[in-house]
Design a protein around this motif. Structure first.
Motif, mmCIF file in Angstrom:
data_model
loop_
_atom_site.group_PDB
_atom_site.id
_atom_site.type_symbol
_atom_site.label_atom_id
_atom_site.label_comp_id
_atom_site.label_asym_id
_atom_site.label_seq_id
_atom_site.Cartn_x
_atom_site.Cartn_y
_atom_site.Cartn_z
ATOM 1 N N GLN A 161 -11.474 19.918 3.102
ATOM 2 C CA GLN A 161 -11.745 19.940 1.565
ATOM 3 C C GLN A 161 -11.592 19.144 0.096
ATOM 4 O O GLN A 161 -12.185 19.431 -0.306
ATOM 5 C CB GLN A 161 -11.066 21.841 1.354
ATOM 6 C CG GLN A 161 -11.364 22.549 2.355
ATOM 7 C CD GLN A 161 -10.557 23.476 2.653
ATOM 8 O OE1 GLN A 161 -9.717 23.825 1.670
ATOM 9 N NE2 GLN A 161 -11.144 25.664 2.639
ATOM 10 N N LYS A 162 -11.591 18.058 0.968
ATOM 11 C CA LYS A 162 -10.790 17.219 -0.496
ATOM 12 C C LYS A 162 -9.653 17.920 -1.048
ATOM 13 O O LYS A 162 -9.670 16.936 -2.415
ATOM 14 C CB LYS A 162 -12.426 16.533 -0.505
ATOM 15 C CG LYS A 162 -12.929 16.305 -0.072
ATOM 16 C CD LYS A 162 -14.822 15.622 -0.998
ATOM 17 C CE LYS A 162 -15.593 14.582 -0.246
ATOM 18 N NZ LYS A 162 -16.122 15.433 0.749
ATOM 19 N N ILE A 163 -9.305 18.292 -0.180
ATOM 20 C CA ILE A 163 -7.757 18.952 -1.148
ATOM 21 C C ILE A 163 -6.406 18.450 -0.421
ATOM 22 O O ILE A 163 -6.497 18.261 0.548
ATOM 23 C CB ILE A 163 -7.825 20.305 -1.655
ATOM 24 C CG1 ILE A 163 -8.073 21.203 0.322
ATOM 25 C CG2 ILE A 163 -9.367 20.751 -2.823
ATOM 26 C CD1 ILE A 163 -7.577 22.504 -0.827
ATOM 27 N N VAL A 164 -5.559 18.461 -1.313
ATOM 28 C CA VAL A 164 -4.629 18.153 -0.740
ATOM 29 C C VAL A 164 -4.276 19.827 -1.452
ATOM 30 O O VAL A 164 -3.965 20.065 -2.149
ATOM 31 C CB VAL A 164 -3.254 17.013 -1.220
ATOM 32 C CG1 VAL A 164 -3.566 15.664 -0.444
ATOM 33 C CG2 VAL A 164 -3.008 17.323 -2.392
ATOM 34 N N CYS B 248 1.191 -1.294 0.222
ATOM 35 C CA CYS B 248 0.220 0.110 0.135
ATOM 36 C C CYS B 248 0.668 1.052 -0.083
ATOM 37 O O CYS B 248 1.671 1.152 0.921
ATOM 38 C CB CYS B 248 -0.726 0.055 1.360
ATOM 39 S SG CYS B 248 -2.083 1.428 1.169
ATOM 40 N N ILE B 249 0.727 2.291 -0.878
ATOM 41 C CA ILE B 249 1.550 3.692 -0.425
ATOM 42 C C ILE B 249 0.112 4.212 -0.452
ATOM 43 O O ILE B 249 -0.556 5.200 -0.707
ATOM 44 C CB ILE B 249 1.969 3.473 -2.058
ATOM 45 C CG1 ILE B 249 2.342 2.338 -2.984
ATOM 46 C CG2 ILE B 249 2.753 5.244 -2.538
ATOM 47 C CD1 ILE B 249 2.371 2.983 -4.536
ATOM 48 N N PRO B 250 0.532 5.031 0.870
ATOM 49 C CA PRO B 250 -0.787 6.127 1.844
ATOM 50 C C PRO B 250 -0.434 7.283 1.405
ATOM 51 O O PRO B 250 0.495 7.912 0.917
ATOM 52 C CB PRO B 250 -0.217 5.639 3.068
ATOM 53 C CG PRO B 250 1.228 5.430 3.068
ATOM 54 C CD PRO B 250 1.565 4.475 1.962
ATOM 55 N N LEU B 251 -1.558 7.444 0.920
ATOM 56 C CA LEU B 251 -1.778 9.249 1.161
ATOM 57 C C LEU B 251 -1.695 10.147 2.009
ATOM 58 O O LEU B 251 -2.519 9.970 3.097
ATOM 59 C CB LEU B 251 -3.187 9.971 0.027
ATOM 60 C CG LEU B 251 -3.794 11.010 -0.019
ATOM 61 C CD1 LEU B 251 -3.486 11.524 -1.514
ATOM 62 C CD2 LEU B 251 -5.442 11.086 0.524
ATOM 63 N N LYS B 252 -0.425 10.424 1.988
ATOM 64 C CA LYS B 252 -0.207 11.593 3.335
ATOM 65 C C LYS B 252 0.904 12.182 2.978
ATOM 66 O O LYS B 252 1.613 12.508 2.473
ATOM 67 C CB LYS B 252 0.730 10.128 4.400
ATOM 68 C CG LYS B 252 2.466 9.029 3.639
ATOM 69 C CD LYS B 252 2.812 8.495 5.247
ATOM 70 C CE LYS B 252 4.445 7.938 5.022
ATOM 71 N NZ LYS B 252 4.508 8.151 3.926
ATOM 72 N N GLU B 253 1.472 13.571 4.307
ATOM 73 C CA GLU B 253 2.852 14.168 3.891
ATOM 74 C C GLU B 253 3.616 13.319 2.812
ATOM 75 O O GLU B 253 4.021 13.187 4.153
ATOM 76 C CB GLU B 253 2.468 15.369 5.122
ATOM 77 C CG GLU B 253 1.571 16.097 5.622
ATOM 78 C CD GLU B 253 2.052 16.354 6.681
ATOM 79 O OE1 GLU B 253 2.739 16.967 7.526
ATOM 80 O OE2 GLU B 253 1.000 17.477 7.274
ATOM 81 N N LYS B 254 4.442 14.355 2.435
ATOM 82 C CA LYS B 254 5.759 13.953 1.837
ATOM 83 C C LYS B 254 5.403 12.392 0.922
ATOM 84 O O LYS B 254 6.443 12.597 0.479
ATOM 85 C CB LYS B 254 6.620 13.018 2.558
ATOM 86 C CG LYS B 254 6.785 14.744 4.118
ATOM 87 C CD LYS B 254 7.417 15.350 3.452
ATOM 88 C CE LYS B 254 8.343 16.256 4.342
ATOM 89 N NZ LYS B 254 7.352 17.638 4.604
ATOM 90 N N SER B 255 4.338 12.294 1.089
ATOM 91 C CA SER B 255 3.773 11.346 -0.160
ATOM 92 C C SER B 255 4.029 12.090 -1.929
ATOM 93 O O SER B 255 3.435 13.049 -2.135
ATOM 94 C CB SER B 255 2.600 10.565 -0.556
ATOM 95 O OG SER B 255 2.196 9.994 0.848
ATOM 96 N N ILE C 34 0.852 24.092 -4.928
ATOM 97 C CA ILE C 34 -0.792 23.879 -5.763
ATOM 98 C C ILE C 34 -1.802 23.938 -4.206
ATOM 99 O O ILE C 34 -1.903 22.400 -4.222
ATOM 100 C CB ILE C 34 -0.450 23.574 -6.948
ATOM 101 C CG1 ILE C 34 0.486 24.622 -8.327
ATOM 102 C CG2 ILE C 34 -1.691 23.076 -7.468
ATOM 103 C CD1 ILE C 34 0.906 24.273 -9.285
ATOM 104 N N ASN C 35 -2.862 23.419 -4.161
ATOM 105 C CA ASN C 35 -4.207 22.579 -4.265
ATOM 106 C C ASN C 35 -4.740 21.713 -4.974
ATOM 107 O O ASN C 35 -4.876 22.587 -6.350
ATOM 108 C CB ASN C 35 -5.021 23.864 -3.356
ATOM 109 C CG ASN C 35 -5.410 24.653 -2.212
ATOM 110 O OD1 ASN C 35 -4.004 24.553 -1.854
ATOM 111 N ND2 ASN C 35 -5.376 25.636 -1.769
ATOM 112 N N ILE C 36 -4.441 20.909 -5.134
ATOM 113 C CA ILE C 36 -5.048 19.426 -6.261
ATOM 114 C C ILE C 36 -6.006 18.991 -5.167
ATOM 115 O O ILE C 36 -6.683 18.776 -3.761
ATOM 116 C CB ILE C 36 -4.144 19.180 -6.012
ATOM 117 C CG1 ILE C 36 -2.749 19.624 -7.171
ATOM 118 C CG2 ILE C 36 -4.911 18.270 -7.055
ATOM 119 C CD1 ILE C 36 -1.195 18.966 -6.867
#
Length: 188
Positions: A165-168, A135-142, A177-179
């Motif tokens: 806000q469902k964004i990173v 698993c490759i987690p959605l986290k800071e520094k990913s 950039i907000n995505i």
């Protein structure tokens, strides 16, 4: 979007130019000269989707499907030992009877897995053994790849996740950039 693929006819005739017309494409496919994700392609209408691997047996060339910053499909040449791995995004998971977890991926595949993995994480799939390796987690520094929206084709690093806000917030070549999370895939 990520669900739409590119027909093998276009890949072989127009992008790789290894066949001049549909008839030649069909011949190459019938001779099992073309692998998609390590399996012989059955039909020129079969589609390749993001991060699929394509191998051309006679030329020993291998490619990964990716997207340009204009959102157009492109092929990056890869080494043969890279054709076995594919990254896909976890879009849903279901608890089945007997505490089994079914993980549904962005490329249409489903796996039963005991791996701890959340929706919006990515997984690395071993195409030969047809199993999820990690698993490759959605986290800071990913590291992320944007597959749709106005930042399509860009890669960056997550600096902050803003779940409500469902964004990173991501660093893309030094710009913040907000995505939208639904427009990105974690790749490492």
């Amino acid at each position: 979007g990520v669900s739409k693929g590119i027909p093998m006819l276009i890949v072989l005739r127009d992008m790789l130019e290894i066949a001049q017309n549909r008839k030649e494409v069909k011949r190459a496919i019938n001779q099992k000269n073309v692998l998609l994700n390590q399996k012989p392609v059955r039909d020129e209408k079969n589609s390749a989707v993001l991060f699929d691997t394509i191998s051309i047996i006679p030329t020993k060339k291998n490619y990964r499907v990716t997207l340009s910053e204009k959102g157009k499909f492109q092929l990056d040449e890869i080494k043969e030992n890279e054709t076995n791995e594919k990254i896909a995004k976890v879009i849903d998971k279901k608890m089945l009877k007997g505490k089994k977890i079914q993980i549904n991926l962005s490329d249409g595949r489903n796996f039963l897995s005991g791996l701890k993995c959340n929706i919006n994480d990515s997984v690395s799939v071993n195409l030969k053994e047809k199993k999820i390796e990690k698993c490759i987690p959605l986290k800071e520094k990913s590291k992320i790849f944007v597959f749709e929206g106005k930042h399509v084709g860009k890669t960056g690093t997550i600096e902050k996740i803003i779940p409500e806000q469902k964004i990173v917030e991501a660093d893309v070549k030094g710009n913040k950039i907000n995505i939208l999370i639904k427009q990105l895939m974690v790749v490492e």
